[in-house]
Design a protein around this motif. Structure first.
Motif, short mmCIF file in Angstrom:
data_model
loop_
_atom_site.label_atom_id
_atom_site.label_comp_id
_atom_site.label_asym_id
_atom_site.label_seq_id
_atom_site.Cartn_x
_atom_site.Cartn_y
_atom_site.Cartn_z
N TYR A 1 1.02 -1.47 -0.16
CA TYR A 1 0.30 -0.10 -0.14
C TYR A 1 0.91 0.85 -0.13
CZ TYR A 1 -2.92 -3.77 1.71
OH TYR A 1 -3.72 -4.30 2.22
N PRO A 2 0.98 2.37 -0.86
CA PRO A 2 1.29 3.36 -1.25
C PRO A 2 1.73 3.99 0.19
CG PRO A 2 0.64 2.97 -3.72
CD PRO A 2 -0.29 1.84 -1.58
N ALA A 3 2.74 4.59 0.55
CA ALA A 3 3.22 5.75 1.35
C ALA A 3 2.22 7.11 0.62
CB ALA A 3 3.95 5.82 1.32
N THR A 4 1.15 7.41 1.18
CA THR A 4 0.74 8.60 1.35
C THR A 4 0.55 9.78 2.05
OG1 THR A 4 -1.90 8.19 2.85
CG2 THR A 4 -1.85 7.01 0.41
N VAL A 5 1.36 9.89 3.36
CA VAL A 5 1.79 10.53 4.65
C VAL A 5 3.15 10.33 4.76
CG1 VAL A 5 -0.80 10.73 5.16
CG2 VAL A 5 1.04 9.19 5.98
N SER A 6 3.48 11.62 5.38
CA SER A 6 4.99 11.90 6.01
C SER A 6 5.04 12.29 7.23
CB SER A 6 5.70 12.74 4.93
OG SER A 6 4.78 13.71 4.66
N ALA A 7 5.51 11.35 7.74
CA ALA A 7 6.11 11.36 9.40
C ALA A 7 7.36 11.57 9.55
CB ALA A 7 5.00 10.32 9.82
N MET A 8 7.63 11.73 10.91
CA MET A 8 8.91 12.46 11.35
C MET A 8 8.97 11.62 12.86
SD MET A 8 10.22 16.13 9.15
CE MET A 8 9.73 16.22 7.75
N ALA A 9 10.22 11.65 13.08
CA ALA A 9 10.34 10.91 14.55
C ALA A 9 11.89 11.63 15.03
CB ALA A 9 11.18 9.84 14.79
N GLY A 10 12.06 12.10 15.91
CA GLY A 10 13.36 12.20 16.76
C GLY A 10 13.37 12.87 18.22
N ASP A 11 14.40 13.30 18.92
CA ASP A 11 14.52 13.58 20.14
C ASP A 11 14.89 14.67 20.23
OD1 ASP A 11 13.11 11.39 20.83
OD2 ASP A 11 15.18 10.64 22.48
N VAL A 12 14.99 15.58 20.87
CA VAL A 12 15.37 17.21 21.15
C VAL A 12 15.24 17.86 21.53
CG1 VAL A 12 15.01 17.18 18.13
CG2 VAL A 12 13.46 18.65 19.70
N ARG A 13 15.43 19.94 21.82
CA ARG A 13 15.80 20.12 23.36
C ARG A 13 14.91 21.18 22.08
NH1 ARG A 13 17.92 20.43 28.29
NH2 ARG A 13 19.37 18.95 27.49
N ALA B 1 3.25 11.53 -0.09
CA ALA B 1 4.40 10.96 1.38
C ALA B 1 6.26 12.02 1.19
CB ALA B 1 4.47 9.68 -0.21
N HIS B 2 7.52 11.44 1.86
CA HIS B 2 8.20 12.23 1.10
C HIS B 2 8.80 11.32 -0.35
CE1 HIS B 2 9.21 12.29 6.00
NE2 HIS B 2 9.06 11.19 5.56
N PRO B 3 9.23 12.68 -0.79
CA PRO B 3 10.14 12.24 -1.82
C PRO B 3 11.09 11.52 -1.48
CG PRO B 3 10.45 14.71 -1.22
CD PRO B 3 10.09 13.88 -0.58
N SER C 1 6.71 6.79 7.18
CA SER C 1 5.18 7.10 7.11
C SER C 1 3.87 5.69 6.93
CB SER C 1 5.98 7.17 4.80
OG SER C 1 5.77 5.36 5.09
N ASP C 2 2.84 6.18 6.13
CA ASP C 2 1.73 4.91 6.08
C ASP C 2 1.86 3.78 5.58
OD1 ASP C 2 1.01 6.69 4.18
OD2 ASP C 2 -0.57 6.14 4.13
N PHE C 3 3.52 3.53 4.58
CA PHE C 3 4.01 2.28 3.42
C PHE C 3 3.52 1.37 4.54
CE2 PHE C 3 6.31 -0.65 1.54
CZ PHE C 3 6.15 -0.83 0.79
N SER C 4 2.30 0.27 4.12
CA SER C 4 2.24 -0.66 4.01
C SER C 4 2.22 -2.08 3.38
CB SER C 4 1.02 -0.64 4.67
OG SER C 4 0.53 0.76 5.41
N THR D 1 -4.95 -0.30 11.47
CA THR D 1 -4.34 1.80 10.86
C THR D 1 -4.33 2.30 10.16
OG1 THR D 1 -2.46 0.17 9.62
CG2 THR D 1 -1.79 0.27 12.00
N ARG D 2 -5.28 1.80 8.79
CA ARG D 2 -5.07 2.39 7.60
C ARG D 2 -6.64 3.75 7.86
NH1 ARG D 2 -6.08 -0.02 2.36
NH2 ARG D 2 -5.69 1.90 2.05
N ALA D 3 -7.57 3.06 8.82
CA ALA D 3 -9.13 3.94 9.18
C ALA D 3 -8.18 4.60 10.27
CB ALA D 3 -9.60 2.38 9.61
N GLN D 4 -7.79 4.03 10.93
CA GLN D 4 -7.57 4.94 12.05
C GLN D 4 -6.88 6.54 11.75
OE1 GLN D 4 -5.47 4.36 15.85
NE2 GLN D 4 -5.11 2.16 14.75
N LEU D 5 -5.96 6.32 10.44
CA LEU D 5 -5.49 7.22 9.71
C LEU D 5 -6.48 7.89 8.76
CD1 LEU D 5 -2.20 8.79 8.75
CD2 LEU D 5 -2.21 6.62 7.20
#
Ligand SMILES: Cc1cc2nc3c(=O)[nH]c(=O)nc-3n(C[C@H](O)[C@H](O)[C@H](O)COP(=O)(O)OP(=O)(O)OC[C@H]3O[C@@H](n4cnc5c(N)ncnc54)[C@H](O)[C@@H]3O)c2cc1C
Length: 511
Positions: free
Chosen positions: A183-195, A234-236, A271-274, A348-352
């Motif tokens: 299932y192709p990605a349709t959104v872009s998501a990021m994660a990180g620990d920062v101050r 999606a992320h390029p 992403s939501d790539f599944s 997860t697709r329903a939640q998204l």
């Protein structure tokens, strides 16, 4: 090139591979795990284990010192423990489990769990080859082989079976020719620990904005864990390294104001790539965990699903190698576990879909919010997220209402004293529970499997209104006394029954 030999070769020593290794080694299987990394990664990932996974792991003797097994004694059958969770970022989902089970949600960092599982695998006798990356997999009619590169050079390992628990980019999946539905990605998501320059900029919690989501967890000493969701596309390039500047720009765009940050750690994209493998088995090669299924990490279900794969596969593979498995038992791994992963991908697709910041979604979101508010959700969503609604497909003609259901923990007064279901399953053996005099005939019919099946005589229990139950090593009910005896189920699961063969399995029973 060095040569090694195993009964089961596991590629990938993440959490799923280590649990599988411990299961197999516990049954006396010569098990080798190849893990590319020299140490457990500290990258923040899963922090949640859901109810059915916790219940299963506790039965198999894991989580000592991490989760307790619940309260038994004089509790009524309807007593439950509730824990708050969310659905699509909306609060109000109450995940509940019987009070005699462990707490329905276990919060624990994935890297701590991985170290715990690895230690259990080593103690059980699995050989863990850390720092060895597998570069090639082969299978023939009689066995499998892998080639790995490591600190001491090249190693070849042959075996009877191979399991790929090597994560999302699985070499085993590609090398053994598995196909998948994607299932192709349709959104872009990021994660990180920062101050954050100003911690008040983003209070802890789930923040829905006009453009997407920012999830913030304050880690102490000014550090903040951020997750973002941008539904514009999606992320390029999903695999391009993420920079602090990109994360700052994304958070600021989502928030609609500048959010300054510094001291980045563990920056990554997702992403939501599944993906779901079309089959979990190709002859002697199996897939489990992220190698088999992948989805958007909402609701914390990925690790839980993979660990249930490992426990489901472990005893079936061990019994097959030892020659005490019924015909087709190994195929039930795919039949039972692939639909479970499809259900997770779907939810997860329903939640998204509910999380998208589109005005036409708002009424739907309000409706779900209303259902969740004040505990009005009837438990359907909670049972789905926690996998407690799992009922395994019936095997053979057994149509008893108990068949395929998980046997919840109850206190049992047996001929050998007081015990409970969790304790009895710790041995890793199939369990024939016989209640009162009515069940004695069934125990007689199971004599051909003596030594393999643990027969326990117990006083009748009001919650289990049945003269006898046959329980699989993973806690699901294989047969319940009805019009037929247990012979067909025992044959289906464990072959025609020969006490001598059965005793050889017991030499390696998990303890
Ligand atoms: C941000 C984020 C948050 C998440 N939150 C949750 C959560 O709260 N709850 C939850 O249940 N899940 C969560 N997940 C998902 C969870 O982290 C994964 O489902 C889990 O790591 C899968 O475990 P695994 O053992 O199948 O694969 P992995 O953890 O990916 O392990 C695979 C292992 O195989 C090794 N490997 C790969 N290729 C080779 C090779 N060729 N040779 C040898 N070794 C190899 C790798 O080094 C790795 O150690 C989250 C994921 C992310 C990204």
């Amino acid at each position: 090139m060095r040569g090694m030999q195993a009964q089961v070769v596991i590629v990938g020593g993440g959490p799923v591979g280590m649990v599988l290794a411990r299961e197999l080694a516990g049954y006396g299987m010569r098990t080798v795990v190849f893990e590319a990394e020299t140490q457990v990664s500290r990258q923040p990932k899963a922090t949640t284990l859901h109810a059915r996974t916790v219940q299963t792991l506790v039965r198999r003797g894991y989580l000592s010192g991490i989760a307790t097994k619940g309260r038994t004694g004089d509790l009524s059958g309807s007593a439950v423990t509730n824990r708050p969770f969310h659905f699509a970022g909306m609060p109000g989902l109450a995940i509940s489990a019987p009070a005699a089970e462990p707490e329905p949600i276990l919060k624990c960092a994935q890297d701590d769990l991985e170290r715990h599982f690895e230690q259990r695998a080593r103690v059980a006798g699995a050989r863990i080859m850390r720092g060895y990356r597998v570069t090639e997999v082969r299978q023939g009619a009689d066995g499998v082989a892998v080639v790995a590169e490591g600190p001491d050079g090249r190693v070849t390992c042959t075996g009877d079976y191979l399991v790929g628990t090597d994560g999302a980019r699985s070499l085993v999946r590609k090398g053994a020719g598995f196909t998948s539905r994607t299932y192709p990605a349709t959104v872009s998501a990021m994660a990180g620990d920062v101050r954050l320059d100003s911690a008040e900029d983003l209070p802890p919690g789930w923040h829905r904005t006009a453009r997407g989501w920012i999830v913030t967890k304050h880690l102490g000493a000014g550090a903040v864990r951020l997750r973002t969701l941008n539904c514009e596309g999606a992320h390029p390039d999903r695999h391009a390294p993420l920079t602090l500047e990109e994360l700052r720009a994304e958070v600021s765009w989502l928030a609609g104001r500048d959010i300054a940050m510094s001291e980045p750690r563990w920056l990554s994209r997702f992403s939501d790539f599944s993906r779901l493998a079309d089959s979990y088995r190709k002859d002697r090669v199996f897939l489990a965990g992220d190698a088999a299924h992948l989805h958007f990490p909402i609701g914390g279900q990925g690790l839980s699903t993979g660990l249930l794969d490992a426990v489901n596969l472990g005893w079936k593979l061990a019994f097959t190698v030892r020659g005490t498995a019924g015909e087709g038992l190994l195929d039930t791994y795919d039949e039972e576990r692939r639909p479970a992963a499809q259900r997770v991908i779907d939810n997860t697709r329903a939640q998204l879909a509910l999380m998208r910041p589109a005005p036409e979604i708002d009424p739907l979101r309000d409706l779900f919010g209303e259902l969740l508010a004040g505990g009005r959700e009837s438990g359907v969503l909670a049972s789905m997220i926690s996998a407690q609604d799992t009922v395994l497909p019936a095997r053979g003609a057994d149509s008893s209402p108990w068949g395929g259901r998980f046997l919840h923990n109850v206190d049992l007064m047996t001929d050998k004293g007081r015990t409970d279901v969790i304790s009895l399953l710790g041995e890793g053996r199939p369990l024939l529970l016989v209640f009162g005099d009515l069940g004695h005939d069934y125990a007689e019919q199971a004599r051909g499997w003596a030594g393999l099946v643990q027969v326990v005589y117990a006083e009748p229990v009001p919650q289990l209104s049945c003269p006898a139950l046959l329980v699989r090593p993973d806690g699901y009910i294989a047969w319940a006394a009805g019009s037929d005896g247990p012979t067909a189920a025992l044959t289906g699961y464990f072959g025609p029954g020969a006490a001598a063969e059965a005793r050889s399995v017991l030499a390696g029973t998990v303890s």
